[in-house]
Enzyme design. Sequence first.
Site, mmCIF file in Angstrom:
data_model
loop_
_atom_site.group_PDB
_atom_site.id
_atom_site.type_symbol
_atom_site.label_atom_id
_atom_site.label_comp_id
_atom_site.label_asym_id
_atom_site.label_seq_id
_atom_site.Cartn_x
_atom_site.Cartn_y
_atom_site.Cartn_z
ATOM 1 N N ARG A 55 15.294 -3.963 -8.164
ATOM 2 C CA ARG A 55 14.623 -2.945 -9.215
ATOM 3 C C ARG A 55 13.468 -2.222 -8.677
ATOM 4 N NH1 ARG A 55 17.271 -0.684 -13.076
ATOM 5 N NH2 ARG A 55 17.937 -2.436 -13.941
ATOM 6 N N GLN A 80 28.118 -0.506 -11.464
ATOM 7 C CA GLN A 80 27.607 0.497 -11.470
ATOM 8 C C GLN A 80 26.561 0.562 -10.397
ATOM 9 O OE1 GLN A 80 25.763 1.699 -15.251
ATOM 10 N NE2 GLN A 80 23.604 2.112 -14.411
ATOM 11 N N ARG A 85 23.712 -1.028 -2.412
ATOM 12 C CA ARG A 85 22.342 -1.716 -2.735
ATOM 13 C C ARG A 85 22.675 -3.084 -2.842
ATOM 14 N NH1 ARG A 85 21.068 -1.017 -8.951
ATOM 15 N NH2 ARG A 85 23.005 -1.450 -9.985
ATOM 16 N N HIS A 159 17.996 6.731 -5.195
ATOM 17 C CA HIS A 159 17.662 6.256 -6.554
ATOM 18 C C HIS A 159 16.055 5.905 -6.492
ATOM 19 C CE1 HIS A 159 17.445 4.839 -10.450
ATOM 20 N NE2 HIS A 159 18.571 4.224 -10.517
ATOM 21 N N ASP A 204 17.297 10.559 -19.265
ATOM 22 C CA ASP A 204 18.315 10.153 -18.351
ATOM 23 C C ASP A 204 19.341 11.278 -18.412
ATOM 24 O OD1 ASP A 204 20.137 9.150 -16.649
ATOM 25 O OD2 ASP A 204 20.495 7.312 -18.233
ATOM 26 N N GLU A 265 15.854 11.306 -8.673
ATOM 27 C CA GLU A 265 16.945 10.967 -7.659
ATOM 28 C C GLU A 265 17.760 12.071 -7.109
ATOM 29 O OE1 GLU A 265 19.089 7.893 -9.788
ATOM 30 O OE2 GLU A 265 17.579 7.792 -11.251
#
Length: 290
Positions: A55, A80, A85, A159, A204, A265
């Site tokens: 994170r 997701q 990652r 990201h 978002d 991003e």
Amino acid sequence: MPVKVHEEKVILEHPSGSSTEVYFYGATVTSWKYREKERLFLSKDSILDGTKAIRGGIPIVFPQFAKASDPSAETAALPQHGIARVSKWEWLGISVDNDSQISVRFGLTDTQVPENLRQKWSKKFKLTYTVTLTEDTLSNTLAVKNEDAGSFDFNTLLHTYYLVPDISKVSIKGLSNITYIDKVENFTMVLDTNDSIKIDREVDRIYPNVSQDEIYIDLGYGASGNFILKKINLKDTVVWNPWVDRARKLSDFGDEEYKQMVCVEPGTVSYITLNAGETWEGGQILSITP
């Protein structure tokens, strides 16, 4: 040595004092220091042992951005943000090492993906990720090669989590007069008529087809603390901050940490079709403004 290879990560150290760290898990950049000050956000609750996506820093999104809305999509069964990652990448070594820049590479193929995820998306591929550090820039470039017999579709994003001293002081310029998708407001289409983006609530947003390659990010540091984000073959941009309620629902994110971060991003939220044998490349250059 300007490049130090450890069991869990690689550390790059520039002669000027700038540095960056990249974990093999996810090939996630977790730190970028300029003049000894950290520029990337990493949650204090982030898990770094390879059991969960990291994170913070710069996770790599591939081959999908969000859970596929169409259950028949090839990536519908994937988690997701995909598989890159949450896979352990291979160290490919140093490609450039001189007084002006240090560049290293990491690789991931379908055979290195955890078996449970590989069964959900069985395409054959090869990813090559290049991280380059100079005195005042950090560059991240991803190459995607289709090694399957047929074509496949994919999304990819860098990201990037920026560390900020105070979220109320953040200003993001370069995305005005673009109609964005507001995920907070049930995917409503909104024309952004503001000169800059301010973060004062949950944000978002997906900005598609951004023609401008450079985005100016004022993080509120004053001199030598702001950024120019230059996108390379990445036409879309996502801006995200979870704010109060969303932050409390994230197990690997402190309840108050939304005040210290913002994600900008660059990526391809719309799917790219890559034919057998073809390679796609894209990336970003983050530059400290003088």
